[in-house]
Design an enzyme around this catalytic site. Structure first.
Site, short mmCIF file in Angstrom:
data_model
loop_
_atom_site.label_atom_id
_atom_site.label_comp_id
_atom_site.label_asym_id
_atom_site.label_seq_id
_atom_site.Cartn_x
_atom_site.Cartn_y
_atom_site.Cartn_z
N GLU A 119 -31.59 3.63 -43.53
CA GLU A 119 -31.64 2.27 -42.97
C GLU A 119 -30.26 1.65 -43.13
O GLU A 119 -29.75 1.51 -44.24
CB GLU A 119 -32.73 1.46 -43.68
CG GLU A 119 -34.13 2.02 -43.43
CD GLU A 119 -34.42 2.21 -41.95
OE1 GLU A 119 -34.19 1.28 -41.16
OE2 GLU A 119 -34.86 3.32 -41.56
N CYS A 125 -28.83 -7.37 -44.36
CA CYS A 125 -28.74 -6.58 -43.13
C CYS A 125 -29.36 -7.36 -41.97
O CYS A 125 -29.01 -7.16 -40.82
CB CYS A 125 -29.44 -5.25 -43.32
SG CYS A 125 -31.13 -5.45 -43.85
P1 NAP Z 1 -22.84 1.30 -48.95
O1 NAP Z 1 -21.45 1.01 -49.28
O2 NAP Z 1 -23.14 2.23 -47.85
O3 NAP Z 1 -23.52 1.81 -50.30
C1 NAP Z 1 -24.90 2.12 -50.36
C2 NAP Z 1 -25.12 3.17 -51.41
O4 NAP Z 1 -24.50 4.39 -51.00
C3 NAP Z 1 -24.51 2.83 -52.76
O5 NAP Z 1 -25.40 3.23 -53.76
C4 NAP Z 1 -23.25 3.68 -52.76
O6 NAP Z 1 -22.78 3.99 -54.04
C5 NAP Z 1 -23.74 4.91 -52.06
N1 NAP Z 1 -22.69 5.79 -51.54
C6 NAP Z 1 -21.39 5.52 -51.26
N2 NAP Z 1 -20.76 6.62 -50.78
C7 NAP Z 1 -21.69 7.61 -50.75
C8 NAP Z 1 -21.66 8.99 -50.35
N3 NAP Z 1 -20.57 9.58 -49.89
N4 NAP Z 1 -22.80 9.70 -50.46
C9 NAP Z 1 -23.93 9.13 -50.93
N5 NAP Z 1 -24.01 7.85 -51.33
C10 NAP Z 1 -22.90 7.09 -51.24
O7 NAP Z 1 -23.64 -0.05 -48.63
P2 NAP Z 1 -23.67 -1.38 -49.48
O8 NAP Z 1 -22.36 -2.05 -49.38
O9 NAP Z 1 -24.23 -1.10 -50.83
O10 NAP Z 1 -24.78 -2.19 -48.71
C11 NAP Z 1 -24.54 -2.98 -47.60
C12 NAP Z 1 -24.95 -2.26 -46.33
O11 NAP Z 1 -26.33 -1.93 -46.40
C13 NAP Z 1 -24.82 -3.12 -45.09
O12 NAP Z 1 -24.30 -2.34 -44.06
C14 NAP Z 1 -26.25 -3.54 -44.81
O13 NAP Z 1 -26.49 -3.87 -43.45
C15 NAP Z 1 -26.99 -2.33 -45.21
N6 NAP Z 1 -28.39 -2.63 -45.49
C16 NAP Z 1 -29.32 -2.21 -44.60
C17 NAP Z 1 -30.65 -2.52 -44.82
C18 NAP Z 1 -31.71 -2.08 -43.86
O14 NAP Z 1 -32.90 -2.12 -44.21
N7 NAP Z 1 -31.36 -1.65 -42.66
C19 NAP Z 1 -31.02 -3.25 -45.94
C20 NAP Z 1 -30.02 -3.65 -46.84
C21 NAP Z 1 -28.71 -3.33 -46.60
P3 NAP Z 1 -21.54 3.17 -54.69
O15 NAP Z 1 -22.03 1.78 -54.86
O16 NAP Z 1 -21.29 3.89 -55.96
O17 NAP Z 1 -20.40 3.28 -53.72
#
Ligand code: NAP
Ligand code: MG
Length: 519
Positions: A291, A325
């Site tokens: 998501e 999001c």
């Molecule tokens: P993110 O930067 O993509 O991080 C999400 C998770 O992925 C974190 O636990 C992060 O760990 C991990 N991660 C980073 N690099 C990775 C890799 N190479 N392989 C596996 N995991 C990895 O997102 P965010 O900044 O936490 O969250 C914001 C985003 O989430 C926004 O784009 C928002 O729209 C989206 N979101 C979507 C929904 C939905 O339901 N559609 C809901 C909420 C949020 P680290 O923190 O250690 O980097």
């Protein structure tokens, strides 16, 4: 034993009104309690054991950079491998437990979180910069997921209705999948982390949970709660560390059966690609629930209740600093009412307070220095792409506080009208008519949430038919999806449309086995 038939019907948690002094005081007490535990060194839980690491990283209050919430192990790739392999070992017995037993544990966890709900909210106020109502909504959603999925697990355990072939007994059962790697974002660090984790556990899978590095403390609180409720440590590995370092290892491991991810588009695409490559020894196609981001729009037609529309835009754009999001990042307004709505949006925004989340302002800090810098860069781009009519600046020296920012007269194809900013920045776009508004609304690569304000039933029907988003709201704001009522998930690059909090969700964590017995 909990039975499907004797459980009361699911109903969502109710919220407190924090303008009532004793409710506010109760939350302040919880904040003080949580603060008194700050600064300690945490451990990961791998293979059922508390596990440290050579290096640690700090989780910091984004509103007060000197305040360290706690120190968390930076797990190594070897530890990530150990977590997956031990989860696979634990799966051999956990998968044989009954859905009734697992649902019972989950209902116990829900009860424990209800008892301590303010403590969970307090941790998010301090670790994620949520105000009281936003933090409570996050905790309440976590409880709702547990209550809802416990009932759903029991429902999936019921016999399937099949056409019975003459001379046969025909049956179908839902089985767990295996080891599920759960990777949540920091923005709903209790609700989404809990929802994905318990969906996996209650269906009989084992989990390797890697919390987001901005919010490991709330993730750790959830894991501790699940252990206390009776989930064995071996079935839920808690592995803090950098996504960049251990993420690939967890995703690529041949014993990983499925990845449940919520986060950014870039990381989601990387996971999708890596998980699709079959590794030596791997004997299944990995399943992915991903998501991702959004560029959500609210359309205001000329016949709308303009006051209600302006309020909906401001609430959706600036609640939790626009870091949802589902946040409204584009207001698409009919030309006949454009100036009027824009003026009212600016007026309402000018009344918002920004400050330390522990004092319960309208808006707290953004999540990190990195996030703040990215958002400020987008604001610079926006100044060139449109007319800055409100905000645009950092609000204080310490802490990552940004003013709510409104940029008007933005073209539909501008960078700030196309890319997810994930902060308190609203692009206001003028539409010639409703057709044009829909075309603009559908004109990004995302398709997560959207709203339309109009008094005309035909216009609302057209929105139902033509506004291509996973979650559409009519005459109300585009944030605040409720478990059980608004199953959540987006179209296009917003993800796999898993509809979290809906009746289809647990199916994603199960595989069906059909059995035909000759009579
Ligand atoms: P993110 O930067 O993509 O991080 C999400 C998770 O992925 C974190 O636990 C992060 O760990 C991990 N991660 C980073 N690099 C990775 C890799 N190479 N392989 C596996 N995991 C990895 O997102 P965010 O900044 O936490 O969250 C914001 C985003 O989430 C926004 O784009 C928002 O729209 C989206 N979101 C979507 C929904 C939905 O339901 N559609 C809901 C909420 C949020 P680290 O923190 O250690 O980097
Ligand atoms: Mg932090």
């Amino acid at each position: 034993m909990t039975s499907f038939k004797t459980l009361p019907d699911y109903a969502p948690e109710k919220y407190h009104d924090f303008s009532i002094p004793e409710n506010r005081a109760a939350m302040e007490k919880a904040i003080a309690k949580i603060r008194s535990g700050f600064g300690k060194k945490y451990a990961n839980i791998i293979n059922g054991k508390e596990t440290g690491a050579e290096k640690y990283f700090a989780s910091v209050n984004p509103g007060k950079s000197s305040e360290i919430i706690g120190h968390f192990p930076l797990a190594t790739a070897d530890q990530a491998v150990e977590a997956v392999e031990s989860a696979w070992k634990a799966f051999q017995t956990w998968s044989k437990t009954t859905p009734e037993h697992r649902a019972e544990l989950l209902l116990t966890a829900a009860r424990l979180m209800k008892e301590r709900r303010h403590e969970f909210s307090a941790m998010m106020i301090l670790e994620a910069g949520k105000n009281f109502a936003e933090a409570e909504a996050d905790t309440a959603e976590a409880i709702d997921f547990m209550e809802f999925y416990a009932r759903e697990a029991l429902r999936y355990a019921q016999p399937s209705e099949l056409y019975q072939m003459p001379g046969e007994k025909d049956e179908m059962f839902y089985l767990p999948m295996g080891v599920i790697v759960v990777i949540p974002p920091w923005n709903f660090p209790c609700a989404i982390l809990t929802g994905m984790t318990v969906a996996a556990l209650v269906t009989g899978n084992t989990v390797v949970l890697k919390p987001a590095s901005d919010t490991p403390a709330i993730g750790h609180m959830v894991a501790e709660l699940l252990y206390e409720a009776g989930f064995p440590k071996a079935v839920l590995n808690f592995v803090s560390g950098s996504g960049g370092t251990i993420g690939d290892t967890l995703v690529a491991h041949p014993k990983t059966r499925m990845i449940a991810f919520t986060g950014s588009l870039d990381v989601g695409l990387r996971i999708n690609e890596l998980a699709s490559k079959v590794q030596p020894g791997q004997i299944w196609l990995k399943r992915i629930v991903a998501e991702l981001g959004g560029k959500d729009a609210i359309i205001v037609n000329k016949d709308a209740d303009l006051e209600s529309a302006a309020q909906g835009i401001v609430a959706s754009a600036f609640g939790f600093q626009g870091q949802k999001c589902s946040a409204c990042s584009r207001a698409i307004i009919h030309r006949d009412v454009y100036d009027q709505v824009l003026n009212r949006v600016v007026e309402l925004t000018s009344k918002l307070t920004v400050g330390d989340a522990a004092t319960n302002p309208n808006m707290g800090p953004v999540s990190s220095e990195r996030a703040m810098k990215t958002i400020l860069q987008y604001i610079e781009t926006g100044r060139k792409e449109g007319r800055l009519v409100f905000g645009g600046n950092r609000v204080s020296e310490d802490g990552y506080y940004l003013a709510p920012t409104i940029i008007a007269d933005v073209k539909p194809d501008a960078v700030i009208a196309q890319e997810e900013i994930f902060g308190p920045v609203l692009a206001v776009i003028k539409a010639e008519n409703f057709d044009h508004a829909l075309e603009i609304a559908n004109g990004t690569k995302y398709g997560l949430t959207g709203a339309v304000y109009s008094a005309d039933p035909q216009i609302l029907q057209r929105a139902k038919d033509e506004f291509f988003v996973g979650n559409l709201y009519l005459n109300r704001k585009c944030t605040g999806a409720m478990v059980g009522s608004h199953p959540f998930g987006g179209f296009n690059m917003s993800g796999t449309d898993s509809k979290a909090g809906g009746k289809d969700y647990l199916l994603l964590f199960l595989q069906a086995k059909s059995v035909a017995t000759k009579l």
